[in-house]
Write an enzyme that holds these catalytic residues in place. Sequence first.
Site, PDB file in Angstrom:
ATOM      1  N   GLN A  44     -23.245  -8.274  -4.976  1.00 53.88           N
ATOM      2  CA  GLN A  44     -22.612  -9.126  -4.663  1.00 53.88           C
ATOM      3  C   GLN A  44     -21.766 -10.048  -5.499  1.00 53.88           C
ATOM      4  OE1 GLN A  44     -24.270  -9.600  -0.519  1.00 53.88           O
ATOM      5  NE2 GLN A  44     -21.911  -9.134  -0.483  1.00 53.88           N
ATOM      6  N   THR A  53     -27.592 -13.894  -6.300  1.00 50.06           N
ATOM      7  CA  THR A  53     -27.996 -13.231  -5.148  1.00 50.06           C
ATOM      8  C   THR A  53     -29.018 -12.388  -5.347  1.00 50.06           C
ATOM      9  OG1 THR A  53     -27.148 -12.388  -3.149  1.00 50.06           O
ATOM     10  CG2 THR A  53     -25.866 -11.936  -4.943  1.00 50.06           C
ATOM     11  N   THR A  54     -29.806 -12.160  -4.285  1.00 47.60           N
ATOM     12  CA  THR A  54     -30.755 -11.057  -4.250  1.00 47.60           C
ATOM     13  C   THR A  54     -30.239  -9.786  -3.462  1.00 47.60           C
ATOM     14  OG1 THR A  54     -32.568 -12.673  -4.512  1.00 47.60           O
ATOM     15  CG2 THR A  54     -33.197 -10.584  -3.896  1.00 47.60           C
ATOM     16  N   HIS A  55     -29.055  -9.731  -3.351  1.00 49.64           N
ATOM     17  CA  HIS A  55     -28.556  -8.796  -2.343  1.00 49.64           C
ATOM     18  C   HIS A  55     -28.023  -7.471  -3.158  1.00 49.64           C
ATOM     19  CE1 HIS A  55     -26.712 -12.437   0.213  1.00 49.64           C
ATOM     20  NE2 HIS A  55     -28.086 -12.220   0.366  1.00 49.64           N
ATOM     21  N   ASN A  56     -29.074  -6.819  -3.484  1.00 45.86           N
ATOM     22  CA  ASN A  56     -28.831  -5.448  -4.251  1.00 45.86           C
ATOM     23  C   ASN A  56     -28.732  -4.346  -3.055  1.00 45.86           C
ATOM     24  OD1 ASN A  56     -30.720  -7.429  -5.815  1.00 45.86           O
ATOM     25  ND2 ASN A  56     -30.302  -5.672  -7.453  1.00 45.86           N
TER      26      ASN A  56
END
Length: 586
Positions: free
Chosen positions: A349, A514-517
């Site tokens: 992201q 962000t942790t949105h992998n």
Amino acid sequence: MTPAKRLPAVDVVLVGFGWTASILAQELTDAGFEVLALERGAFRDTVPDFSTALIQDELRYAVRKQTFERPVRETLTFRNTMDQVALPMRKLGSFLPAAGVGGAGVHWNGQNWRFLPTDFLARSHIEQRYGKKFIPPDMNLQDWGVTYDELEPYYDRWEYLCGISGQAGNIGGKTQPGGNPFEGPRRRDFPLPPLKRSASTTLFDKAAKDLGLHPFPCPAANTSRPYVNSLGVQMGQCTFCGFCEWFGCGNYSKASPQTTILPVLLKKPNFSFRTFCDVTRVNTDSSGKKATGVTYVDASGKVYEQPAGLVALCAFAYHNVHLLLLSKIGTPYDPNTGQGVVGRNYAYQMSSTIGVTFKDIINPFMGAGALGQVVDDFNGDNFDHGSLNFIGGGYLCLWNTGGRPILQEYLPEKTPKWGPAWKKAVHEDYLRSTWIQGHGSVMSYRNNYLDLDPTYTDVYGNPLLRLTFDFQPNEHAMSTYITDQGARIARAMPIKGLNVQQRSGHYSDVPYQTTHNTGGAAMGTDPRTSVVNRYLQSWDVPNLFVLGSSVYPQNPGYNPTGTVGALAFWAADAIRRYMKNPGPLM
């Protein structure tokens, strides 16, 4: 490693015990199957682990990251480009995978979204509107194999499970006042009204409307009222304490497995779970075409073989990919030839921030994880990209998430980082400051991928996962555009200062972003470009399913969790069909 002890078989074994595993377990135990979840972390519950006296500790949980995985036991290596040597990530930075029951569902903010209908038709829509030449040759842009209309009933189930607070923008194709006019049609409104607006969100709302934009309240997994969910679980009303992101909720107000599913699931005789279990392999028979279960190591170092009729990978996005590679399931991706699929389509992201200091006091500490006012005019393909020379977009949101004292000081530009001038700025501006976020998409590219590291190994002697990733010109152009739009809104508000922080340069795994992998095990309808089919079933091993954001072919502008939940319900229905008639579903 000692020889594995073989255990009694179960119908279904789940690797991980977060959102997707909880949903699958609830659905499949209802169908009469014996289900076991294996979690590498500890058991956690609202009481006592998230009690207010314990959890509202920013130093322990946000700075020292007590609820997240420990890199000393689980990490990956990283590099920007193929010609660099990847090095292990020794300290959690850019993203924060969880460890423990509930997974990332414990520490998320609750910013909940349905992806746009065009997000699921990424390549076909862009080709139809702008032509094939609009897509860069190295961009692995592809359709998902499932449509918004197909997923809509499952989004609805997710929202009524979680008690989402929001304002519909499109019910049955009719635009609703106050909601997001760009969203896909939904069958009914959210189960709860929006969270009560804060002073800063109302100022953003007015400024955006004055500019001809379409602001609306962020759909929130923070309950605006007391709520009994679709499983009969009671949730409490949000108290605006401001401790959502990176914290568990002690008030039963933020949707998590603990507050929505586990009170029902844990009472079932045909469900069980084990903690501190590191799954190291998905086992297959001699043909390699049938999963026979998994191998795991417990906290004492003992090795077990857990047989199962069906295996579902429900771990964090890149952990699922790591297991597939270690288990030799599917063809590993080769960026040199463009062939193979496992590790392909990794994306992230791209976000930017605009610190806003108002003229008047806004009291930022009275916040909630998803208390925000959003503009979606520049997300996805909601605007004409023809002259802009990039694909994708993002939403803009003014957040009022809590104003925590250590990490949430949004001070004016050129404020010193320390010393008397910094203290003076905090004294004068803390109560007036918050932030606007530009939350942008990231497409998949030929040279952004996951594979096994040739040098570094974990505690069991297995190769670490290697991440090769960098932001591309398309994403930089997208982020610059939406950040400029956010600054334009900010300047239309009654402010005394701005602090625009545009994302620039190479991607770094050091600062938190962000942790949105996403990606690495993409879904689709073509086994040459996807790991799983449209039902999240492995093309190579039909009794193996892969869930979570690892199946995203690319990452849209929204946070991923709402679609993760919808796809889990979608896959549960498919697995029930599979159990009645085992074999490929496509």
